[in-house]
Write an enzyme that holds these catalytic residues in place. Structure first.
Site, mmCIF file in Angstrom:
data_model
loop_
_atom_site.group_PDB
_atom_site.id
_atom_site.type_symbol
_atom_site.label_atom_id
_atom_site.label_comp_id
_atom_site.label_asym_id
_atom_site.label_seq_id
_atom_site.Cartn_x
_atom_site.Cartn_y
_atom_site.Cartn_z
ATOM 1 N N ASP A 116 28.461 -45.175 11.749
ATOM 2 C CA ASP A 116 28.215 -43.614 11.604
ATOM 3 C C ASP A 116 26.739 -43.385 11.790
ATOM 4 O O ASP A 116 26.037 -44.089 10.838
ATOM 5 C CB ASP A 116 28.568 -43.094 10.287
ATOM 6 C CG ASP A 116 28.081 -41.520 10.043
ATOM 7 O OD1 ASP A 116 29.020 -40.591 10.619
ATOM 8 O OD2 ASP A 116 27.061 -41.157 9.597
ATOM 9 N N TYR B 39 18.627 -39.503 12.891
ATOM 10 C CA TYR B 39 18.331 -40.797 12.254
ATOM 11 C C TYR B 39 17.345 -41.683 13.306
ATOM 12 O O TYR B 39 16.815 -42.659 12.821
ATOM 13 C CB TYR B 39 19.585 -41.672 11.791
ATOM 14 C CG TYR B 39 20.444 -40.928 11.049
ATOM 15 C CD1 TYR B 39 20.311 -39.788 10.463
ATOM 16 C CD2 TYR B 39 21.807 -41.771 10.805
ATOM 17 C CE1 TYR B 39 21.198 -39.174 9.586
ATOM 18 C CE2 TYR B 39 22.804 -41.203 9.980
ATOM 19 C CZ TYR B 39 22.575 -39.902 9.179
ATOM 20 O OH TYR B 39 23.575 -39.271 8.618
ATOM 21 N N LYS C 104 26.053 -37.455 15.271
ATOM 22 C CA LYS C 104 25.736 -36.054 14.944
ATOM 23 C C LYS C 104 24.707 -35.328 15.806
ATOM 24 O O LYS C 104 23.570 -35.986 15.818
ATOM 25 C CB LYS C 104 25.680 -35.919 13.428
ATOM 26 C CG LYS C 104 26.353 -36.632 12.529
ATOM 27 C CD LYS C 104 25.922 -36.493 11.313
ATOM 28 C CE LYS C 104 26.680 -37.836 10.315
ATOM 29 N NZ LYS C 104 26.059 -38.938 10.538
ATOM 30 N N HIS D 149 25.816 -31.448 12.936
ATOM 31 C CA HIS D 149 25.073 -31.876 11.783
ATOM 32 C C HIS D 149 24.918 -31.101 10.551
ATOM 33 O O HIS D 149 24.790 -31.456 9.268
ATOM 34 C CB HIS D 149 23.606 -32.999 12.044
ATOM 35 C CG HIS D 149 23.298 -33.819 11.227
ATOM 36 N ND1 HIS D 149 22.646 -34.942 11.496
ATOM 37 C CD2 HIS D 149 23.762 -34.071 9.979
ATOM 38 C CE1 HIS D 149 22.353 -35.497 10.607
ATOM 39 N NE2 HIS D 149 23.156 -35.358 9.594
#
Length: 280
Positions: free
Chosen positions: A43, A48, A73, A104
């Site tokens: 994930d 990120y 996401k 998200h």
């Protein structure tokens, strides 16, 4: 490995490896170690900033792509053209398709972004689509006003924020629940919590394993993060014991009924998220 059967019959591993707050420099090797430990569910997210390293880890893992379940996401600043942003995510990871793509955050032009995800799913670029941090009513609203009901909602769930009513509502609508921050990011000294420690002693398990098992028994997908191979192996080793009703009642006493990490109802948080741009 145990699986969750999504509403569109996609099989999702109930244990996932999360890479939030793992630096890009560590991500590639962390993904390799996670896959070696037995994880098949990875994930990540555009925000990120480590999708490229995720792809490198997958490529070097030696495990066939079809054996893996990969999630990313879409960030708010990409909602105006979510389709193009997902194509960029695919390019960064060197993949032909994604197993799951989530919106998200529940802010911005979610309706436009959801239509884009529906089209990506119809085109075979994405196997399942869902949301993250949405209330049950908002998640259902997306589906009710479009063609596809979200197949997943990824929300904060941990012993300090248990959300039983929300989880029940989502699951009743056929929306699978995923838990981010299952260990509450280590807050409130969770790993030395006396209730969880004592339950763990009964089974020869760690606090982390007790928490993962508690979530699995609710049919909630657990996204655990670690950069240590021994912790990865520990967190996935939860299928050889079961919690008693007494154990679950004890864990229920830990519920604070509110987040200790990130409050999506706080206007200042909403403004912060609206201003945070990810042009990945």
């Amino acid at each position: 490995m145990q699986y969750v059967n999504l509403a569109n019959n996609v099989q999702m591993p109930i244990l996932g490896f999360g890479v939030f707050q793992i630096s890009p420099e560590e991500t590639e090797q962390a993904v390799i170690h996670a896959i070696q430990a037995g994880y098949r569910h990875i994930d990540t997210a555009q925000s990120y900033m480590n999708e490229t390293e995720i792809g490198r880890g997958i490529a070097k893992s030696g495990v066939a792509r079809e054996e893996l379940f990969i999630t990313t996401k879409v960030w708010i600043s990409n909602y105006e053209d979510a389709k193009a942003s997902v194509e960029r995510s695919l390019a960064r990871m060197g993949l032909d398709y994604l197993d799951l793509v989530l919106l998200h955050q529940p802010f911005g032009d979610t309706f436009k972004a959801w239509k884009d995800l529906e089209e990506l799913q119809a085109a075979g670029k994405v196997r399942a689509i869902g949301v993250s941090n949405f209330s049950p009513s908002f998640a259902v609203e997306l589906g009710a006003f479009h063609k596809v009901m979200p197949q997943v909602n990824q929300i904060e769930v941990n012993p300090f924020f248990q959300r039983p009513e929300e989880i029940a509502k989502l699951q009743a609508q056929g929306i699978a629940v995923q838990a981010w921050a299952p260990f509450a990011e280590g807050k409130n000294e969770i790993f030395s919590n006396s209730v969880l420690v004592e339950i763990g002693k009964k089974y020869g398990k760690s606090v982390a394993q007790v928490i993962v098992r508690w979530l699995v028994e609710q049919n909630i997908t657990v996204l655990a993060k670690s950069v240590k191979p021994e912790r990865m192996a520990e967190n996935i080793n939860v299928f050889d014991f079961a919690l008693s009703d007494e154990d679950k009642a004890q864990i229920a006493t830990l519920d604070l009924g509110k987040t200790i990490i990130f409050d999506h109802s706080d206007p200042e948080i909403v403004k912060f998220l609206a201003g945070y741009k990810v042009n990945a």
